[in-house]
Scaffold this motif. Structure first.
Motif, PDB file in Angstrom:
ATOM      1  N   LEU A  26      54.931  87.724  69.604  1.00  0.00           N
ATOM      2  CA  LEU A  26      54.978  89.148  69.315  1.00  0.00           C
ATOM      3  C   LEU A  26      53.553  89.408  69.645  1.00  0.00           C
ATOM      4  CD1 LEU A  26      57.657  88.347  67.916  1.00  0.00           C
ATOM      5  CD2 LEU A  26      57.004  89.885  66.334  1.00  0.00           C
ATOM      6  N   THR A  27      52.523  89.051  69.378  1.00  0.00           N
ATOM      7  CA  THR A  27      51.288  89.614  69.781  1.00  0.00           C
ATOM      8  C   THR A  27      50.934  89.691  71.243  1.00  0.00           C
ATOM      9  OG1 THR A  27      50.438  87.311  69.452  1.00  0.00           O
ATOM     10  CG2 THR A  27      50.333  88.736  67.553  1.00  0.00           C
ATOM     11  N   ASP A  28      51.740  89.083  72.219  1.00  0.00           N
ATOM     12  CA  ASP A  28      51.656  89.122  73.437  1.00  0.00           C
ATOM     13  C   ASP A  28      52.033  90.337  73.833  1.00  0.00           C
ATOM     14  OD1 ASP A  28      50.564  86.492  73.793  1.00  0.00           O
ATOM     15  OD2 ASP A  28      52.028  85.547  74.605  1.00  0.00           O
ATOM     16  N   ARG A  29      53.152  90.959  73.224  1.00  0.00           N
ATOM     17  CA  ARG A  29      53.880  91.966  73.651  1.00  0.00           C
ATOM     18  C   ARG A  29      53.067  93.297  72.907  1.00  0.00           C
ATOM     19  NH1 ARG A  29      59.677  90.621  72.465  1.00  0.00           N
ATOM     20  NH2 ARG A  29      58.816  88.641  71.230  1.00  0.00           N
ATOM     21  N   GLU A  30      52.523  92.978  71.621  1.00  0.00           N
ATOM     22  CA  GLU A  30      52.032  94.083  70.913  1.00  0.00           C
ATOM     23  C   GLU A  30      50.745  93.664  70.505  1.00  0.00           C
ATOM     24  OE1 GLU A  30      53.581  96.927  70.292  1.00  0.00           O
ATOM     25  OE2 GLU A  30      55.229  96.670  70.879  1.00  0.00           O
ATOM     26  N   ALA A  38      53.091  93.195  60.752  1.00  0.00           N
ATOM     27  CA  ALA A  38      53.824  91.932  60.500  1.00  0.00           C
ATOM     28  C   ALA A  38      54.692  91.728  59.459  1.00  0.00           C
ATOM     29  CB  ALA A  38      52.777  90.829  60.888  1.00  0.00           C
ATOM     30  N   TYR A  39      54.145  92.320  58.157  1.00  0.00           N
ATOM     31  CA  TYR A  39      55.068  91.884  57.125  1.00  0.00           C
ATOM     32  C   TYR A  39      56.022  93.017  56.852  1.00  0.00           C
ATOM     33  CZ  TYR A  39      51.596  88.773  54.465  1.00  0.00           C
ATOM     34  OH  TYR A  39      51.014  87.488  54.183  1.00  0.00           O
ATOM     35  N   GLN A  40      56.056  93.996  57.467  1.00  0.00           N
ATOM     36  CA  GLN A  40      57.072  94.938  57.484  1.00  0.00           C
ATOM     37  C   GLN A  40      58.209  94.543  58.488  1.00  0.00           C
ATOM     38  OE1 GLN A  40      57.670  97.944  55.727  1.00  0.00           O
ATOM     39  NE2 GLN A  40      55.634  97.105  54.591  1.00  0.00           N
ATOM     40  N   ILE A  41      57.578  93.782  59.555  1.00  0.00           N
ATOM     41  CA  ILE A  41      58.618  92.869  60.373  1.00  0.00           C
ATOM     42  C   ILE A  41      59.541  91.892  59.608  1.00  0.00           C
ATOM     43  CG2 ILE A  41      59.186  91.532  62.450  1.00  0.00           C
ATOM     44  CD1 ILE A  41      56.576  93.368  63.605  1.00  0.00           C
ATOM     45  N   GLN A  42      58.557  91.152  58.987  1.00  0.00           N
ATOM     46  CA  GLN A  42      59.118  89.886  58.035  1.00  0.00           C
ATOM     47  C   GLN A  42      60.114  90.517  56.961  1.00  0.00           C
ATOM     48  OE1 GLN A  42      57.584  87.872  54.097  1.00  0.00           O
ATOM     49  NE2 GLN A  42      56.236  87.233  55.861  1.00  0.00           N
ATOM     50  N   LEU A  43      59.811  91.636  56.441  1.00  0.00           N
ATOM     51  CA  LEU A  43      60.878  92.265  55.366  1.00  0.00           C
ATOM     52  C   LEU A  43      61.989  92.519  56.212  1.00  0.00           C
ATOM     53  CD1 LEU A  43      58.535  94.602  53.229  1.00  0.00           C
ATOM     54  CD2 LEU A  43      59.682  92.604  52.310  1.00  0.00           C
ATOM     55  N   MET A 134      56.540  70.038  40.958  1.00  0.00           N
ATOM     56  CA  MET A 134      57.268  69.237  41.395  1.00  0.00           C
ATOM     57  C   MET A 134      56.623  68.885  42.631  1.00  0.00           C
ATOM     58  SD  MET A 134      60.761  71.379  41.442  1.00  0.00           S
ATOM     59  CE  MET A 134      59.990  72.718  40.030  1.00  0.00           C
ATOM     60  N   PRO A 135      56.914  67.779  43.181  1.00  0.00           N
ATOM     61  CA  PRO A 135      56.383  67.479  44.762  1.00  0.00           C
ATOM     62  C   PRO A 135      57.524  67.963  45.387  1.00  0.00           C
ATOM     63  CG  PRO A 135      57.225  65.483  43.483  1.00  0.00           C
ATOM     64  CD  PRO A 135      56.924  66.679  42.280  1.00  0.00           C
ATOM     65  N   CYS A 136      57.234  68.459  46.592  1.00  0.00           N
ATOM     66  CA  CYS A 136      58.184  69.246  47.774  1.00  0.00           C
ATOM     67  C   CYS A 136      57.907  69.019  48.953  1.00  0.00           C
ATOM     68  CB  CYS A 136      58.576  70.376  47.362  1.00  0.00           C
ATOM     69  SG  CYS A 136      57.266  71.668  47.785  1.00  0.00           S
ATOM     70  N   PHE A 137      58.852  69.069  49.902  1.00  0.00           N
ATOM     71  CA  PHE A 137      58.699  69.179  51.362  1.00  0.00           C
ATOM     72  C   PHE A 137      59.131  70.738  51.614  1.00  0.00           C
ATOM     73  CE2 PHE A 137      58.683  64.487  51.151  1.00  0.00           C
ATOM     74  CZ  PHE A 137      57.569  64.182  52.127  1.00  0.00           C
ATOM     75  N   GLU A 138      58.073  71.363  52.442  1.00  0.00           N
ATOM     76  CA  GLU A 138      58.677  72.497  53.356  1.00  0.00           C
ATOM     77  C   GLU A 138      58.754  71.903  54.559  1.00  0.00           C
ATOM     78  OE1 GLU A 138      57.409  76.820  54.523  1.00  0.00           O
ATOM     79  OE2 GLU A 138      56.040  75.766  53.387  1.00  0.00           O
ATOM     80  N   ILE A 139      59.832  72.381  55.213  1.00  0.00           N
ATOM     81  CA  ILE A 139      59.964  72.044  56.677  1.00  0.00           C
ATOM     82  C   ILE A 139      59.894  73.499  57.357  1.00  0.00           C
ATOM     83  CG2 ILE A 139      61.543  70.952  58.394  1.00  0.00           C
ATOM     84  CD1 ILE A 139      60.845  69.447  55.799  1.00  0.00           C
ATOM     85  N   VAL A 140      58.657  73.458  57.902  1.00  0.00           N
ATOM     86  CA  VAL A 140      58.433  74.693  58.525  1.00  0.00           C
ATOM     87  C   VAL A 140      58.956  74.946  59.917  1.00  0.00           C
ATOM     88  CG1 VAL A 140      56.393  75.279  57.309  1.00  0.00           C
ATOM     89  CG2 VAL A 140      56.103  73.771  59.186  1.00  0.00           C
ATOM     90  N   ASP A 141      59.293  75.953  60.428  1.00  0.00           N
ATOM     91  CA  ASP A 141      59.771  76.130  61.845  1.00  0.00           C
ATOM     92  C   ASP A 141      59.495  77.607  62.524  1.00  0.00           C
ATOM     93  OD1 ASP A 141      61.511  75.343  63.938  1.00  0.00           O
ATOM     94  OD2 ASP A 141      63.244  76.561  63.164  1.00  0.00           O
ATOM     95  N   SER A 142      59.233  77.544  63.854  1.00  0.00           N
ATOM     96  CA  SER A 142      58.970  78.751  64.019  1.00  0.00           C
ATOM     97  C   SER A 142      59.694  79.251  65.272  1.00  0.00           C
ATOM     98  CB  SER A 142      57.420  78.418  64.955  1.00  0.00           C
ATOM     99  OG  SER A 142      56.922  79.605  65.667  1.00  0.00           O
ATOM    100  N   ILE A 151      47.901  84.942  63.521  1.00  0.00           N
ATOM    101  CA  ILE A 151      48.503  85.278  62.135  1.00  0.00           C
ATOM    102  C   ILE A 151      49.460  86.288  62.129  1.00  0.00           C
ATOM    103  CG2 ILE A 151      46.390  86.803  61.976  1.00  0.00           C
ATOM    104  CD1 ILE A 151      47.956  84.355  58.959  1.00  0.00           C
ATOM    105  N   GLN A 152      49.543  87.146  62.992  1.00  0.00           N
ATOM    106  CA  GLN A 152      50.456  88.388  62.954  1.00  0.00           C
ATOM    107  C   GLN A 152      51.830  87.599  63.010  1.00  0.00           C
ATOM    108  OE1 GLN A 152      47.582  88.523  64.570  1.00  0.00           O
ATOM    109  NE2 GLN A 152      46.755  90.481  64.472  1.00  0.00           N
ATOM    110  N   ASP A 153      51.904  86.636  64.208  1.00  0.00           N
ATOM    111  CA  ASP A 153      53.515  86.199  64.426  1.00  0.00           C
ATOM    112  C   ASP A 153      53.897  85.376  63.275  1.00  0.00           C
ATOM    113  OD1 ASP A 153      53.224  86.754  67.640  1.00  0.00           O
ATOM    114  OD2 ASP A 153      51.321  85.683  67.483  1.00  0.00           O
TER     115      ASP A 153
END
Length: 260
Positions: A26-30, A38-43, A134-142, A151-153
């Motif tokens: 997104l930051t390449d275009r904006e 970015a937080y507004q886009i997230q929402l 508790m221990p946990c795993f987050e599986i992040v994905d882009s 950071i904005q992306d």
């Protein structure tokens, strides 16, 4: 950015999630996009999922390590929303093809027994408000092509959240020193990394306090019953079908995840 742009990019990221096809940064275009934009886009992206029946069950904290902060050229973490459709039970295999470019993170999750509302939340307040950790795993994905993110992306993309797995063991955080507790991460039986909780803002407890205070300034309260993922204590580990991972936290126990 105006409302039309916000909605367009939020819808684009949602469609990328559904289609499992990444989009250009997104930051390449904006290039003038702010973190607030970015937080507004997230929402907007999250609202699309809520409209289909998912519910918010917690929050995740990202960009907690100095290495990732330096990479993104920022000096603070970010956050995203955890939704009911993101949860996998320990032992339940995760289809790797349900994600775009998954990477696993090992961390400590907090479950709250009372509300936390900032600003002014301290580490002691977090401990008092926590039912268990508790221990946990987050599986992040882009949803951004090739993880070429600023950071904005990643903020717009719900802090690059994919899915997560909570370990079955739970403990009272007041009986642990989470800053000193060592974490060992194994992938397919091989040790990948070791770290302590101090790698996360000095302590995972501090990260949760940061989140409560950051959200408090936005008029948002962390609610009793919510799960908070406090930030990775391991490198981001790329995963494919057939991989299995296990993390153990000293004094707490372990969590496992596998991919098909």
């Amino acid at each position: 950015m105006d409302k039309t742009q916000i909605e367009r990019y939020g819808d684009e990221l949602y469609q990328a999630l559904v289609a499992r096809e990444a989009v250009a940064p997104l930051t390449d275009r904006e290039p003038d996009m702010t973190i607030e934009d970015a937080y507004q886009i997230q929402l907007r992206m999250i609202q699309r999922r809520l409209d289909l029946g998912e519910t918010v069950i917690g929050k995740k904290i990202g960009v907690t390590s100095k290495v990732v902060m330096d990479m993104l050229k920022v000096n603070q973490p970010d956050f995203g929303h955890l939704l009911s459709g993101m949860v996998f039970s320990e032992g339940e295999p995760i289809p790797a093809n349900s994600l775009i470019a998954p990477r696993a993170e090992a961390e400590v999750a907090f479950m709250l027994k009372r509300d936390l509302q900032g600003p002014g939340v301290m580490a002691a307040d977090v401990l008092r408000a926590t039912e268990c950790v508790m221990p946990c795993f987050e599986i992040v994905d882009s949803r951004i092509q090739d993880w070429k993110i600023k950071i904005q992306d990643t903020v717009a993309d719900n802090a690059s959240c994919g899915v997560f797995v909570l370990g079955g063991v739970r403990a009272d955080p007041r009986r642990l020193d989470l800053a000193l507790a060592g974490m060992v991460l194994e992938k397919n039986g091989e040790v990948i990394s070791t770290a302590t909780g101090a790698a996360v803002q000095g302590s995972p407890v501090n990260a949760v306090a940061w989140l409560a205070n950051t959200l408090g300034r936005l008029g948002i309260t962390l609610k009793a019953g919510e799960v908070i993922l406090s930030g990775s204590q391991s490198p981001l580990v790329p995963v494919v079908a057939g991989d299995s991972l296990y993390c153990s936290v000293g004094g707490l126990g372990g969590a496992a995840v596998r991919f098909i």
